[in-house]
Each structure stands twice: as structure tokens, then as C-alpha cells.
Design an enzyme around this catalytic site. Structure first.
Site, PDB file in Angstrom:
ATOM      1  N   GLU A   3      40.931  43.371  46.610  1.00 37.96           N
ATOM      2  CA  GLU A   3      41.758  42.178  46.674  1.00 37.96           C
ATOM      3  C   GLU A   3      43.032  42.429  47.471  1.00 37.96           C
ATOM      4  OE1 GLU A   3      42.297  40.656  42.766  1.00 37.96           O
ATOM      5  OE2 GLU A   3      43.703  39.128  43.463  1.00 37.96           O
ATOM      6  N   ASP A   4      43.621  43.589  47.301  1.00 37.09           N
ATOM      7  CA  ASP A   4      44.972  43.787  47.805  1.00 37.09           C
ATOM      8  C   ASP A   4      45.116  44.790  48.943  1.00 37.09           C
ATOM      9  OD1 ASP A   4      45.868  42.024  45.924  1.00 37.09           O
ATOM     10  OD2 ASP A   4      46.298  43.556  44.418  1.00 37.09           O
TER      11      ASP A   4
END
Ligand code: MN
Length: 728
Positions: free
Chosen positions: A83-84
Site C-alpha cells: 500500500e505504502d
């Protein structure tokens, strides 16, 4: 790992794993730790700490508070990587294999959904999550993730605090409850409570604190004689006042409209026995009942008859000092572990028992087996782990409208099903669909979590082909009704055409004679005949001529049937050629012809005919690449043809369009087309990539003039970069 602080963190985590998990692949944990640390090395949390501290703490929660296996711990260390950071699920798959990658993928998808949608229908969201998650470890990681985020919520702005707290209270806490994770559920609830209803939270917390001494004193007084007797009898045990959860006190106050004092005065203790022998629980009950008067109506034996979810304990209520009622729970250490970390959920009797709950209960039983095996020092078998695969709500998918409302449809539903689910009008005029911002074919299968937008056009009508792929009853019924209705209308119109012709020709024929005439020619019923007339597959003039001929020479009927059949077929064949009509140079005869699908010629185009075997003459545009080739190979088959001077027919042709994939683009293009001379759009196929889209519109046009006007109009639509006639 060279950073000494993180080197120590890793060693701590390994200790926690060794202590709580049945089997630990240390190498796996080390590699996941290094990978996660490296991936997040530049990121900082809202608290100002290195971001990796978050996945690290989540992994600790998984290892300590929901201990299941090392795969879950490794996945927790990596759960925010996709996600990051610059890494993707496929990188994790390469490095750690399918199990870890699938868990990270599942956790990331859940984050995405909550990021883009506000929770308004909590139960649907819970079902949606279950429908998307097929490995229970995804949920365990999400619970731990959420728990750590809630524990560190103070660093976020108040608005975000409230949103996350609401989501946690509505979705995660009840969900944890269903999964039997009692400890996590309580903590999630209390933390949410704190951020949502700060005043009530503070008031209860203050009250509990001020009465703590008094309370502990009473519990101590109550427990002392029990402890004494149990020690004398040689039991190994632990007695604790049951922790009071602020949110449950608050709920009880609301539900019973009672002041805090009365709720609070319900004392409760728990006796946990360090033994494998559940009979000792009954012996302890006997001792307590000997000291304090028990209320026989409040005795529950969940040891001999466990709750459906596997919960085991003895519950009783006795009269304590000063006449106060005290609830007592008695259980073994193993039972307690299961209750706290595994399956002590009360959902089975508190909530509606449905087939779904039964599945969850079965799952809970597997969890219990694992914990029991683990307690006995056994390692969960691969088979047991396989049973962890969830298979819930797989017959439904959960979709979002553009506004974020949820719609539930059966698996394999398509955009057309969705359109009819919204409204039958939307379904009937459904032209195209956007799923998560991209145009998809109308027959594509939707997935849980998809956001679906339907583009409609007033000129669009249901397509009989839809019946082949729609799955909902509603969509099927509408499409079929529409097709039936259209056919009925077409038959009606065909009948009118026929009757007009018959009157004009002054032909005397009744329905029976007509049916007989048609029957001899293998046309089974009048409706099919009228339909064929309406669809211009049969030329009524030719048919009337045949009927007149037959009435003049009735003896020919039957004896020359074959000959007439052949004649009839020729009539039909030539009738096909009559409309929409093309003129072969030098003759005025009708001839069988078709329009080439490669170049879609329309009146106004320079055209040539190509003599085929069996399909009559194919009409191509002279510029068609296929014609160029045919002219070189078989020039003798090419014939000069031209368009008749006047025709009211329309022709199928295509337009290619490219432009920005902005909101409303498809609607604007559709409108530009259909608003000009009420042009019919037969189909649309569109590809959108990045912020660009490319598409083909198949339309009915009269001639090249009509076509160029359309293209001019489309080119004027904002954001359209190119619009051209379809060349082949
Ligand atoms: Mn996270």
C-alpha cells in the site's frame, strides 16, 4: 540488520513468537522483518516515529494476542508494503511465496475499500469483507492492524480519529466478536468509545477510578475465604476480578436506564485452574457454593455442554458479603485461552443464527482444535490449516454505486444485472458501464468491491443477447419481456404491411389459404411470416404475384411443388437484394448482395462489387484494403456498382473516437450522436487507459453526408482528440 535498536526489536519479536506459536520458521520472520524495514525505511508515522514501528507492533500483536502461526506474523510485518511503498504484491510473492502474498494482498484490498467509501451499512460491509477474504489470516492481520492504529490514534487529527473510531465500532469490533476474539473486541470498543463519546468515557473512567479501591477491597474480602479453602485442598489457581469494559458499562446504562452505580455494583470474579482436568471445575464450584449461597437459577454448565462456538466455563451467581450478588466463572487455563484468544464469542446466542453463523461456528471449532493442539504441544497439521480457508458469502458480491451506496448481487452478475438492480429504466437504456473508472464490456463479471457506473442512452433498448449472460431474475425477466413485446409489435406491423398489399392487389385470400400456401413452403406459422415481412426478409410483391399465379392455375399446386419451392427461394433471395438496394451497372435487375463487414460502405462511398461463390455480390468501398488485394488477384470478379439515386434505408457504419477519459465523456459523445437526426447507436466498445480512452461506435447512417456531420459534431465534444470513420 545493522541498526542496533531494530536488531533488538527483531530478537524480541522472535522471543514472543517462540513463546506463543507452536512452530516458528525464524528465517521467515527475519527475512520479513528485513524486507519490511527496508521498504519503509524512508517513511514516518503521524507520531513522528519511523513507519516500520507500526507493522512491527502489528506483528507483535498477532504473535502475542492472536497467536496462530508464523505466516501470519510475517504477513503482519509486510502488511503495508504494497500500500505504502514502491514494492508490490508481486515482489512479496517472489520473495515469500503465495500464502504471505495473498494475505498482504487481501489486507491491502480491504484498506482500499475503506479508504474510498464511508461506512453507512455496517452489516453489508462485514459481509462484503467476508466475501472478499478467503484466508482467515487476512482478518487476523487486519484486526491487529486496526488495534494498533486505535492504540496510537491520538496522533491523528480529530476528524480522522472520529471516522476511524466509528468504522472500528461498526465493523471491526462486531467482526472480532464473531471471530471469537474477545480480548481484541473489548479493547477496540473501549478505544472507539473514548474517541466517539469523550465525555461519557471520561465520566465512567473517573467513577471507576474513584471506586477502585472500594471495589478491590470488596473483591478481596469476597475472594479471601475461597482462596484459603482452595489452597488447603491443593488446587493450583488464579482468582481475578473480571475486568470491566467501559463501553459495555455505558451500553448497559443506556439499555437499562440505570445509573452507573447499579451497573457497577454487579461484581464478578473468575477462577482459572491450572489443570487439564475439567472435573476440578465442578469440585471448585462445590467449595464456593459451600461458602456463599448460590442462586440455583443462575447456574450454567458450559463445560459438559459447550456453547456452539466451543466456549467452556461454569457460570454461577452467589450471595456475597453485605448481601451483594457476585457472578463467578470457573474454568481451566486452556478453556480461558480459548475464550480470550479464540472463540469465546457470544454471537451464537446473541445474534441471529443463520447458515452463515453456522459456517462461522464450524470455523470457530477449527480454531479451538488448533488452540487445544497447541496447548498440548502439538503442531497444527497442514490439513487443519487448510480448513482455515473461509468460504463465506461466496454466492454474493458487494458493489458500490458512484455515490458509495452498497448493492448486493449474486456472483457472476454483470453490469446489465446491476443496471436493472438500480432501476428497470436504467437497465432498459443501459449503453455502457464503467467499473472502477474504466469502461468494461456489458457482459463482464463484476467482483466484490467494484464501483459501478452505468451510462444510459434514451435510444438504447434491451439487446436479446443480454439474455445469454444476465444472471438475476429481474434482468432476465425485463429483457425477455422486451424481446417478446418487440416481436409482438413487429408481427403486428408485418401483418399491416401484408394486408395493405393484399388490398391493393385486390387479392382474395383468407388466413387458412395463406397458412396452407406458407406451410407448403416450410413456413410454419403466420406470425413467423409477418415477422419476416416486417424484417424485409420476404418481398410481399413477389409473394402476391405467386399467389395470383397459383389462383389462376390451381392444378399446379402440389404436382410442381418442388419447382415452386425453388422459385420461392429465389424470390426470397432476390427480395433480400431489393432492399436496401444497389444498382449493378447497365441493368435494373435486383441481385443478391451483401455489404462487406470490413469497410461498412454507405451511400456516397465509391463502391465496387466482388462476385462471391454463394453469397452474391459483396459491396466494398473502393478504398478498402481487401479490394485492392482482390483486384490484383482476381480482377475478373470485380464489378462496377453504384448506389441508387434515392434510398430511405440506413446502413451500419463505425466511428473511431479517442480523447480524455473525463467524467461524463461517454455520455456527451453518445448525446452528440443520438441528438443528430436521432441517429441509432448499435453498440459501443471502449478501452480506457490512464486518462485516455479509445472507442468504436457502431451507428446507423443514411450516407456519407450523414456520417461526416456526425463526425463534426463528435469532434466538437470537449476532450475529444480524434474522431474518424472506421476504415476496416
Ligand atoms: Mn497498517
Amino acid at each position: 540488520m545493522t541498526n542496533p535498536k531494530y536488531k533488538k526489536k527483531l530478537e524480541d519479536l522472535l522471543v514472543v513468537c517462540q513463546k506463543n506459536l507452536p512452530r516458528v520458521d525464524e528465517n521467515l520472520i527475519r527475512r520479513a522483518f528485513d524486507f519490511g524495514f527496508n521498504a519503509h525505511r524512508h517513511d514516518i508515522r503521524a507520531s513522528g516515529e519511523p513507519f516500520f514501528d507500526h507493522p512491527y507492533e502489528v506483528a507483535r500483536i498477532v504473535a502475542k494476542e492472536i497467536p496462530l502461526d508464523d505466516i501470519s506474523v510475517a504477513s503482519a510485518l509486510l502488511h503495508d508494503v504494497a500500500e505504502d511503498t514502491e514494492y508490490q504484491v508481486k515482489d512479496i510473492r517472489e520473495e515469500f511465496g503465495d500464502a504471505v502474498a495473498d494475505i498482504v494482498d487481501g489486507a491491502t484490498k480491504i484498506s482500499d475499500i475503506f479508504k474510498s467509501h464511508d461506512v453507512t451499512q455496517a452489516e453489508s460491509y462485514r459481509k462484503m469483507l467476508l466475501s472478499m477474504v478467503n484466508d482467515v489470516r487476512v482478518m487476523l492481520v487486519k484486526f491487529a492492524d486496526r488495534l494498533h492504529n486505535m492504540r496510537t490514534l491520538e496522533y491523528l487529527p480529530p476528524e480522522k480519529q472520529k471516522r476511524l473510531a466509528r468504522e472500528t465500532l461498526d465493523i471491526y469490533a462486531p467482526f472480532a466478536h464473531r471471530f471469537g476474539l474477545a480480548g481484541i473486541k473489548w479493547e477496540l470498543e473501549d478505544l472507539s468509545f473514548k474517541y466517539l463519546y469523550r465525555d461519557a468515557y471520561d465520566a465512567i473512567a473517573r467513577e471507576l477510578k474513584s471506586r477502585r479501591r472500594e471495589r478491590e477491597h470488596y473483591i478481596g474480602k469476597f475472594a479471601a475465604p475461597i482462596e484459603k479453602r482452595l489452597r488447603e485442598e491443593g488446587f493450583k489457581f488464579e482468582i481475578s476480578g473480571r475486568p470491566k469494559h467501559l463501553y459495555s458499562i455505558y451500553n448497559k446504562m443506556l439499555k437499562r436506564s440505570k445509573p452507573l452505580e447499579e451497573i457497577y455494583d454487579l461484581f464478578a470474579i473468575r477462577v482459572i485452574l491450572d489443570t487439564e482436568d475439567s472435573n476440578q471445575c465442578f469440585a471448585v464450584y462445590g467449595i464456593i457454593a459451600d461458602i456463599y449461597l448460590p442462586n440455583p437459577e443462575r447456574f450454567k454448565n458450559y463445560i459438559s455442554v459447550p456453547k456452539k462456538n466451543g466456549y467452556q466455563s461454569i457460570h454461577t451467581t452467589v450471595m456475597g458479603p453485605e448481601g451483594k450478588m457476585v457472578e463467578v466463572q470457573i474454568r481451566t487455563r486452556a478453556m480461558h485461552e480459548v475464550a480470550e484468544k479464540g472463540i469465546a464469542a457470544h454471537w451464537m446466542y446473541k445474534e441471529n443464527v443463520s447458515a452463515i453463523d453456522e459456517e462461522l461456528a464450524n470455523w470457530a471449532n477449527w480454531v479451538r482444535d488448533i488452540f487445544e493442539n497447541a496447548a498440548e504441544g502439538q503442531v497444527p497439521t497442514q490439513q487443519l490449516m487448510e480448513s482455515f480457508k473461509l468460504n463465506l458469502y461466496q454466492d454474493e458480491i458487494y458493489l458500490f454505486t458512484p455515490k458509495g451506496d452498497l448493492k448486493i448481487l449474486p456472483t457472476a452478475a454483470t453490469p446489465v444485472d446491476y443496471a436493472y438492480e438500480i432501476h428497470s429504466n436504467i437497465g432498459d437504456h443501459c449503453l455502457a458501464a464503467k467499473v472502477n473508472g474504466r469502461i468494461v464490456p456489458l457482459d463482464s463479471q463484476l467482483k466484490s468491491g467494484d464501483q459501478v457506473e452505468i451510462i444510459t442512452s434514451k435510444n438504447q433498448t434491451p439487446n436479446p443477447d443480454w439474455d445469454k449472460f444476465v444472471v438475476t431474475h429481474k434482468a432476465k425477466a425485463h429483457v425477455r419481456r422486451w424481446v417478446r413485446e418487440e416481436q409482438r409489435k413487429a408481427v403486428e406491423e408485418g401483418k399491416e404491411i401484408w394486408e395493405k398489399k393484399v388490398r391493393k392487389a385486390k387479392l382474395a385470400i383468407n388466413d387458412d389459404d395463406l397458412a396452407g400456401f406458407l406451410h407448403r413452403r416450410k413456413i410454419e406459422n403466420l406470425a413467423a411470416f409477418f415477422l419476416a415481412l416486417r424484417q424485409e426478409k420476404i418481398n410481399p410483391d413477389e409473394l402476391i404475384a405467386m399467389l395470383q399465379e397459383e389462383q389462376k392455375h390451381p392444378q399446379a399446386v402440389g404436382t410442381e411443388e418442388e419447382k415452386i419451392d425453388g422459385l420461392f427461394n429465389r424470390f426470397i433471395t432476390s427480395a433480400r437484394g431489393v432492399t436496401p438496394g444497389i444498382v449493378l451497372n447497365g441493368t435494373h435487375d435486383n441481385f443478391m448482395h451483401q455489404y462487406a463487414k470490413c469497410c461498412h460502405p454507405i451511400p456516397g462511398d465509391d463502391v465496387v462489387g466482388y462476385v462471391t461463390t454463394g453469397e452474391g455480390i459483396k459491396i466494398h468501398r473502393r478504398s478498402c484494403r481487401n479490394v485492392e488485394l482482390m483486384m490484383r488477384v482476381e480482377p475478373s470478379r470485380i464489378m462496377d456498382v453504384h448506389w441508387p439515386t434515392e434510398s430511405s434505408s440506413t446502413f451500419v457504419s463505425g466511428i473511431r473516437i479517442a480523447g480524455d477519459d473525463r467524467k461524463g465523456m461517454l455520455n456527451d459523445v453518445t448525446h452528440a450522436i443520438s441528438s443528430y437526426l436521432d441517429t441509432n447507436i448499435r453498440s459501443v466498445s471502449i478501452d480506457a487507459e490512464d486518462s485516455m480512452f479509445e472507442g468504436t461506435f457502431i451507428v446507423d447512417v443514411k450516407d456519407t453526408e450523414h456520417m461526416s456531420r456526425l463526425i463534426e459534431k463528435i469532434r466538437r465534444v470537449q476532450g475529444v482528440k480524434r474522431a474518424d470513420r472506421f476504415e476496416e
